[in-house]
Motif scaffolding. Structure first.
Motif, short mmCIF file in Angstrom:
data_model
loop_
_atom_site.label_atom_id
_atom_site.label_comp_id
_atom_site.label_asym_id
_atom_site.label_seq_id
_atom_site.Cartn_x
_atom_site.Cartn_y
_atom_site.Cartn_z
N ALA A 148 0.96 -0.98 0.08
CA ALA A 148 -0.35 0.57 -0.44
C ALA A 148 0.65 1.42 -0.04
CB ALA A 148 -0.93 -0.35 1.14
N LEU A 149 0.77 2.15 -1.18
CA LEU A 149 1.67 3.09 -1.28
C LEU A 149 1.13 4.30 -0.18
CD1 LEU A 149 2.76 2.85 -5.01
CD2 LEU A 149 4.23 1.96 -3.43
N GLU A 150 1.86 4.87 0.10
CA GLU A 150 1.21 5.78 1.35
C GLU A 150 1.59 7.39 0.59
OE1 GLU A 150 0.61 7.29 5.69
OE2 GLU A 150 1.35 6.36 5.01
N PRO A 151 0.82 8.08 0.13
CA PRO A 151 1.17 9.66 -0.71
C PRO A 151 0.95 10.44 0.74
CG PRO A 151 -1.04 9.14 -1.05
CD PRO A 151 -0.53 7.76 -0.33
N MET A 152 2.47 11.36 1.01
CA MET A 152 2.42 11.88 2.86
C MET A 152 2.10 13.29 1.63
SD MET A 152 5.28 10.06 4.35
CE MET A 152 4.58 10.21 6.22
N HIS A 153 1.48 14.20 2.76
CA HIS A 153 1.96 15.88 2.69
C HIS A 153 3.30 15.78 1.63
CE1 HIS A 153 1.52 20.36 3.50
NE2 HIS A 153 0.26 19.92 3.73
N PRO A 154 3.07 17.43 1.22
CA PRO A 154 3.73 17.90 0.63
C PRO A 154 4.80 17.69 1.05
CG PRO A 154 1.52 18.77 -0.32
CD PRO A 154 1.26 18.14 0.65
N MET A 155 4.75 18.69 2.88
CA MET A 155 5.38 19.46 3.76
C MET A 155 6.70 18.20 3.99
SD MET A 155 4.10 19.64 7.36
CE MET A 155 3.06 18.89 7.51
N PHE A 156 6.55 16.82 3.42
CA PHE A 156 7.52 16.14 4.17
C PHE A 156 7.81 15.17 2.42
CE2 PHE A 156 3.65 15.23 7.36
CZ PHE A 156 4.60 16.07 8.66
N THR A 157 7.68 15.63 1.30
CA THR A 157 8.33 15.27 0.29
C THR A 157 10.41 14.87 0.55
OG1 THR A 157 6.73 16.50 -1.26
CG2 THR A 157 8.75 15.93 -2.02
N ILE A 163 5.93 11.37 -3.24
CA ILE A 163 4.32 10.59 -3.37
C ILE A 163 3.87 11.96 -2.20
CG2 ILE A 163 3.03 9.53 -4.08
CD1 ILE A 163 4.87 7.20 -4.25
N ALA A 164 3.35 12.40 -2.61
CA ALA A 164 2.91 13.91 -2.19
C ALA A 164 0.71 13.04 -2.30
CB ALA A 164 2.58 14.84 -2.60
N THR A 165 0.66 12.75 -3.55
CA THR A 165 -0.59 13.10 -4.09
C THR A 165 -1.36 11.48 -4.39
OG1 THR A 165 -1.06 13.16 -6.26
CG2 THR A 165 -0.85 14.91 -4.78
N VAL A 185 -4.74 5.57 2.19
CA VAL A 185 -5.65 6.89 2.61
C VAL A 185 -5.49 7.25 3.47
CG1 VAL A 185 -7.49 8.52 2.15
CG2 VAL A 185 -7.38 7.14 -0.08
N ASP A 186 -4.17 7.83 4.37
CA ASP A 186 -4.23 8.50 4.72
C ASP A 186 -5.33 10.18 5.02
OD1 ASP A 186 -2.99 10.10 7.20
OD2 ASP A 186 -1.78 8.06 7.76
N THR A 187 -5.52 10.32 6.47
CA THR A 187 -6.71 11.43 6.09
C THR A 187 -5.46 12.72 6.56
OG1 THR A 187 -7.13 11.40 8.16
CG2 THR A 187 -8.62 10.88 6.48
N TYR A 188 -4.64 12.79 7.20
CA TYR A 188 -3.69 13.82 7.84
C TYR A 188 -3.08 14.02 6.65
CZ TYR A 188 0.16 16.26 10.17
OH TYR A 188 0.89 16.85 10.70
N HIS A 189 -2.18 13.68 5.80
CA HIS A 189 -1.47 13.68 4.42
C HIS A 189 -2.57 14.00 3.15
CE1 HIS A 189 1.21 12.20 6.68
NE2 HIS A 189 1.41 11.28 6.71
N ASP A 193 -6.57 17.89 -0.34
CA ASP A 193 -5.64 17.38 -1.74
C ASP A 193 -7.52 17.45 -2.31
OD1 ASP A 193 -6.08 16.98 -4.78
OD2 ASP A 193 -4.88 15.13 -4.31
N PRO A 194 -7.59 19.40 -3.75
CA PRO A 194 -8.71 19.03 -4.11
C PRO A 194 -8.94 18.20 -5.20
CG PRO A 194 -6.69 20.90 -5.26
CD PRO A 194 -6.44 19.33 -3.98
N ALA A 195 -7.74 17.20 -6.03
CA ALA A 195 -8.89 16.04 -6.21
C ALA A 195 -8.52 14.55 -5.29
CB ALA A 195 -7.32 15.09 -7.25
N LEU A 196 -8.74 14.94 -4.90
CA LEU A 196 -8.95 13.67 -3.33
C LEU A 196 -10.28 12.18 -4.12
CD1 LEU A 196 -8.04 11.99 -1.58
CD2 LEU A 196 -9.55 13.43 -0.03
N ALA A 197 -11.57 13.14 -4.66
CA ALA A 197 -12.64 12.67 -3.85
C ALA A 197 -12.26 12.03 -5.53
CB ALA A 197 -14.10 13.94 -4.11
#
Length: 288
Positions: A148-157, A163-165, A185-189, A193-197
């Motif tokens: 399971a690939l985990e995108p993380m908030h951009p501040m952790f790039t 991977i941020a999105t 999908v981790d809500t914190y990260h 994202d405006p494209a989340l849905a």
């Protein structure tokens, strides 16, 4: 012979799994016992737990507590360009897959790795991640484990994940051509994202939604931003809305609560578990 609890679907608090790092400073055995005492029958474990007590002993403790493992964290860190470092990272990930098998964890969470100050080429780092995941996918598939690939908030790039999105993670997962690779999908990260849905729907349509983790986004940010995760309802995330997106895909798996927060860790573990279960039942479960 009876099937051990870690290989059975649970019958405790519906859908809730407690991630070990929500109780990072609580001794492992106490964490397992408190989890079970609150009617929760699933835990998300970390490889540090394996290091602490040993793989076989950890599996016995989980089984003895009547629990099962929803996920193991973490694999990944696949951005190294140098041959020896890359080979070592791949071998470590194969060990992580083996550990997931031994623990009965269906999913290994992948934090893919950041960049270095010497090599600031993010695109190249992402390409190396894609290559590494593609190389690991057949091993995971043969072991019966999903990655399971985990995108993380951009501040952790820079230090944790290029991977941020969710869409970036899905591009890599789909590129492997393997059903063993998907996303968590981790809500914190991803809440921002405006494209989340659309991305969650894409993950569901492709059969690549492998996990859902929840915690809130608290302000002000802690000195270590990773520790700004909070109890659901304490911050800015719309849990009913995101959970409805998840539910619309048909996802019926575990929902892990993963909170890194020094105040939460300082709270007696029994009280923290009570608050988590209460907030989960109020803000997440009704939409799941």
């Amino acid at each position: 012979m009876n099937t051990p609890p870690s290989q059975r679907l649970g019958t405790g608090t519906p859908r809730l799994s407690l991630n070990r790092w929500s109780f990072r400073t609580t001794p492992l055995q106490e964490f397992l016992e408190i989890t079970a005492s609150h009617g929760v029958d699933a835990v998300g474990l970390w490889r540090q737990d394996v290091e602490e007590v040993g793989l076989d002993a950890l599996r016995r403790r989980v089984d003895d507590a009547g629990l099962r493992v929803s996920s193991l964290c973490r694999g990944g860190f696949l951005t190294a360009a140098e041959g020896t470092a890359r080979a070592a990272a791949l071998e470590d990930n194969r060990r992580a897959i083996d550990e997931a098998v031994a623990l009965g964890a269906p999913t290994l969470v992948m934090v893919v790795g950041g960049i270095t100050q010497e090599d600031k080429d993010i695109a190249a780092a992402r390409a190396r991640v894609a290559e590494g995941i593609a190389e690991l996918a057949p091993y995971a598939e043969s072991a019966g484990v999903t990655l399971a690939l985990e995108p993380m908030h951009p501040m952790f790039t820079a230090d944790r994940a290029v991977i941020a999105t969710l869409d970036q993670a899905l591009d890599i997962a789909e590129g492997t051509g393997s059903a063993a690779v998907g996303v968590v999908v981790d809500t914190y990260h991803v809440w921002w994202d405006p494209a989340l849905a659309q991305a969650i729907a894409r993950a569901g349509e492709g059969g690549r939604l492998l996990g859902y983790q929840v915690c809130d986004w608290n302000l002000p940010l802690a000195a270590e931003p990773l520790f700004s995760r909070g109890y659901m309802g304490d911050g800015y995330i719309d849990f009913p809305a995101i959970t409805r997106m998840i539910a619309a895909t048909g996802y019926t798996g575990d929902i892990e609560v993963e909170i890194f927060n020094e105040d939460v860790w300082a709270t007696p573990a029994d009280e923290a578990a009570r608050i988590i279960a209460e907030r989960f039942e109020q803000l997440v479960l009704p939409s799941a």
